[in-house]
Scaffold this active site. Structure first.
Site, PDB file in Angstrom:
ATOM      1  N   ASP A  45       9.490   2.633  -0.436  1.00  0.00           N
ATOM      2  CA  ASP A  45       8.461   3.364   0.293  1.00  0.00           C
ATOM      3  C   ASP A  45       8.666   3.080   1.776  1.00  0.00           C
ATOM      4  O   ASP A  45       8.235   2.047   2.294  1.00  0.00           O
ATOM      5  CB  ASP A  45       7.074   2.932  -0.184  1.00  0.00           C
ATOM      6  CG  ASP A  45       5.975   3.695   0.551  1.00  0.00           C
ATOM      7  OD1 ASP A  45       6.299   4.491   1.463  1.00  0.00           O
ATOM      8  OD2 ASP A  45       4.791   3.490   0.207  1.00  0.00           O
ATOM      9  N   TYR A  69       0.867  -1.186   0.000  1.00  0.00           N
ATOM     10  CA  TYR A  69       0.000   0.000   0.000  1.00  0.00           C
ATOM     11  C   TYR A  69       0.897   1.226   0.000  1.00  0.00           C
ATOM     12  O   TYR A  69       1.819   1.324   0.809  1.00  0.00           O
ATOM     13  CB  TYR A  69      -0.888  -0.011   1.256  1.00  0.00           C
ATOM     14  CG  TYR A  69      -1.772   1.207   1.400  1.00  0.00           C
ATOM     15  CD1 TYR A  69      -2.912   1.370   0.614  1.00  0.00           C
ATOM     16  CD2 TYR A  69      -1.475   2.198   2.337  1.00  0.00           C
ATOM     17  CE1 TYR A  69      -3.729   2.493   0.760  1.00  0.00           C
ATOM     18  CE2 TYR A  69      -2.283   3.320   2.488  1.00  0.00           C
ATOM     19  CZ  TYR A  69      -3.410   3.453   1.691  1.00  0.00           C
ATOM     20  OH  TYR A  69      -4.211   4.559   1.841  1.00  0.00           O
ATOM     21  N   LYS A 102       4.776   9.647   8.210  1.00  0.00           N
ATOM     22  CA  LYS A 102       4.535   9.145   9.581  1.00  0.00           C
ATOM     23  C   LYS A 102       5.553   9.657  10.608  1.00  0.00           C
ATOM     24  O   LYS A 102       5.467  10.789  11.051  1.00  0.00           O
ATOM     25  CB  LYS A 102       4.476   7.612   9.557  1.00  0.00           C
ATOM     26  CG  LYS A 102       3.322   7.141   8.622  1.00  0.00           C
ATOM     27  CD  LYS A 102       2.744   5.818   8.963  1.00  0.00           C
ATOM     28  CE  LYS A 102       1.771   5.320   7.925  1.00  0.00           C
ATOM     29  NZ  LYS A 102       0.446   5.054   8.355  1.00  0.00           N
TER      30      LYS A 102
HETATM   31  C1  LIG Z   1       3.974   2.204   3.130  1.00  0.00           C
HETATM   32  C2  LIG Z   1       2.997   3.330   3.049  1.00  0.00           C
HETATM   33  N1  LIG Z   1       3.084   4.214   2.056  1.00  0.00           N
HETATM   34  C3  LIG Z   1       2.252   5.251   1.948  1.00  0.00           C
HETATM   35  C4  LIG Z   1       1.244   5.435   2.852  1.00  0.00           C
HETATM   36  C5  LIG Z   1       0.320   6.599   2.718  1.00  0.00           C
HETATM   37  O1  LIG Z   1       0.572   7.532   3.697  1.00  0.00           O
HETATM   38  P1  LIG Z   1      -0.557   8.607   4.115  1.00  0.00           P
HETATM   39  O2  LIG Z   1      -1.614   7.840   4.826  1.00  0.00           O
HETATM   40  O3  LIG Z   1       0.197   9.571   4.985  1.00  0.00           O
HETATM   41  O4  LIG Z   1      -1.037   9.237   2.864  1.00  0.00           O
HETATM   42  C6  LIG Z   1       1.100   4.541   3.906  1.00  0.00           C
HETATM   43  C7  LIG Z   1       0.024   4.734   4.894  1.00  0.00           C
HETATM   44  O5  LIG Z   1      -0.149   3.963   5.742  1.00  0.00           O
HETATM   45  C8  LIG Z   1       1.993   3.463   4.006  1.00  0.00           C
HETATM   46  O6  LIG Z   1       1.887   2.562   4.980  1.00  0.00           O
HETATM   47  N1  LIG Z   2      -1.636   1.206   6.833  1.00  0.00           N
HETATM   48  C1  LIG Z   2      -2.437   2.159   6.251  1.00  0.00           C
HETATM   49  C2  LIG Z   2      -2.510   3.335   7.090  1.00  0.00           C
HETATM   50  O1  LIG Z   2      -1.819   3.425   8.061  1.00  0.00           O
HETATM   51  C3  LIG Z   2      -3.443   4.374   6.770  1.00  0.00           C
HETATM   52  C4  LIG Z   2      -4.186   4.760   7.964  1.00  0.00           C
HETATM   53  C5  LIG Z   2      -5.477   5.355   7.560  1.00  0.00           C
HETATM   54  O2  LIG Z   2      -5.654   5.615   6.363  1.00  0.00           O
HETATM   55  O3  LIG Z   2      -6.327   5.550   8.416  1.00  0.00           O
END
Ligand SMILES: Cc1ncc(COP(=O)(O)O)c(C=O)c1O
Ligand SMILES: NCC(=O)CCC(=O)O
Length: 417
Positions: free
Chosen positions: A231, A138, A259
């Site tokens: 990523d 993701y 994050k």
């Molecule tokens: C590996 C990874 N990339 C990108 C994202 C997207 O980040 P955001 O939720 O800050 O848009 C996430 C979100 O959980 C993630 O886990």
């Molecule tokens: N692992 C995916 C995310 O951390 C996203 C959190 C969210 O969209 O609430």
């Protein structure tokens, strides 16, 4: 109270929430008033040990004083200027010191934006159109990555989102995670701009890279003129102060962060080799801009967090708590299960004996996992309400917390069956 807020929220927000995974808590999401250290406090006044941590950012726990003070100092001076500020230079220098492959970088506002810019940059730099991603990885919520995506996209049965144009889907190749022969075959045509990968998968539960997977990707990318994008939105500053690339000793061409590096404030970072990054506006033709880019509050929080990581044994504490949780789970669960853990990120898969890619993760007993989630909640422990997320520990998860959680786990697993 949570129930009353939820009733109103359902009429205001699609599915009652502003990000889908939040709606999975049964019978309705609890609303949170605040957090301190390893705990969050619900509207009902209940304290919960938090293994969600805002889905990863809060590596120092909730409301750490040094981060709060740094943000307060910035708040007193004002918080948006439309011009550069000192803190962005300080944060970027710290990031580059610890993640040297990020020779230059751009601050944006979310992980989603960071991967969107990274892919556009890769296309602009190479002159190629296609990109390769992995099933269940993701990378946020934009068109080019909502194809066989993990996290809530898989949880809600839309790994490939409605509304993504087929013209876009056709430009994205997908391989199973940990499958180098698939990657070799697809990249051999030398028409892909980039491979984007979570160096440790944290969005289908946790799935570690097999030995040689990341270095194999590096080799195939280099020999086919394809850019390698790590990523590290989850793994950056979590798996080590140099992220997964420091831990595994493999350098990508482009890295995305988010994050932790914003200390819990909105942030995304895309960085990499100078000649690639210089393709970005205003020095190059690949466009990016943002009203909130390098937001002073996020910059201040990020600097404070990295200062802490430079000086403390925070990774040791977080990792010790994760290991204790996992060991206790292994001891108390009678059912066949797998626990995958890398450092302070982990997840349990019930009813299966191996999880090395997304299709194996999909075979886990998700109903049993949700029962574990619900019974842990009753015991005062919050883990993600979805199999396809990761559990996180923080530097605030000390021995007392661990002891409490081990007892809670012994009670909770009885309901799993
Ligand atoms: C590996 C990874 N990339 C990108 C994202 C997207 O980040 P955001 O939720 O800050 O848009 C996430 C979100 O959980 C993630 O886990
Ligand atoms: N692992 C995916 C995310 O951390 C996203 C959190 C969210 O969209 O609430």
């Amino acid at each position: 109270m949570s129930g009353e807020l939820w009733e109103v929220a359902k009429s205001l927000f699609p599915g009652g929430v502003n990000s889908p995974v939040r709606a999975k808590v049964q019978p309705y999401p609890f609303y949170v008033r605040g957090g301190q250290g390893p705990y969050i406090f619900t509207e009902e006044g209940k304290a919960l040990v938090d293994f969600v941590l805002g889905y990863g950012p809060l590596f120092l726990g909730h409301n750490p004083p040094y981060v709060r003070r740094a943000v307060e100092r910035q708040l007193e001076r004002g918080w948006l200027f439309g011009t550069p500020s000192r803190a962005e230079v300080e944060l970027a220098r710290k990031i580059r010191r610890h993640v040297p492959s990020m020779e230059k970088m751009r601050f944006v506002n979310s992980g989603t934006e960071a991967t969107m810019v990274a892919l556009r940059l890769a296309r602009g730099y190479t002159g190629r159109t296609k990109v390769l991603k992995f099933d269940g990885n993701y990378h946020g919520a934009h068109d080019y990555v909502l194809i066989d995506a993990g996290s809530a996209a898989s949880e809600y049965g839309v790994p490939t989102s409605a509304g993504v144009p087929e013209e876009v889907t056709r430009t994205v190749s997908v391989c199973p995670y940990n499958d180098l022969s698939c990657v070799q075959k697809i990249l051999s045509k030398e028409d892909h701009a980039a491979v984007i990968v979570e160096p440790v998968m944290g969005n289908m539960g946790v799935i570690p890279p097999s030995k040689g997977f990341l270095s194999g990707l590096r080799e195939i990318c280099s020999s086919t003129g394809t850019l390698l994008i790590f990523d590290e939105v989850i793994t950056g500053f979590r798996l080590s102060i140099s992220g997964a690339q420091g831990l595994f000793g493999v350098n990508p061409d482009i890295t995305t962060l988010g994050k932790i590096v914003g200390g819990g404030f909105p942030i995304g970072v895309v960085g990499g080799r100078k000649e690639i990054m210089d393709q970005l506006t205003p020095s190059g033709p690949v466009f990016n801009a943002g009203t909130f880019n390098a937001h002073p509050l996020s910059m201040a929080a990020g600097v404070a967090v990295i200062e802490q990581l430079e000086n403390g044994n925070h990774h040791v504490v977080a990792e010790r708590a994760a290991k204790a949780f996992v060991d206790s789970l292994d001891d108390s669960l009678k059912l066949t299960h797998v626990v995958n853990r890398v450092g302070s990120m982990f997840q349990v898969f019930l009813g299966v004996s191996e999880v090395r890619n997304a299709s194996q993760a999909r075979k886990a007993d998700r109903e049993a996992y949700l029962r574990l989630h619900s019974s842990l909640l009753r015991e005062g422990v919050f883990i993600p309400p979805s199999q396809f997320e990761a559990l996180f520990t923080s530097a605030a998860h000390d021995q007392d917390v661990v002891d409490f959680v081990v007892r809670a786990l012994r009670n909770a697993v009885r309901s799993v069956g």
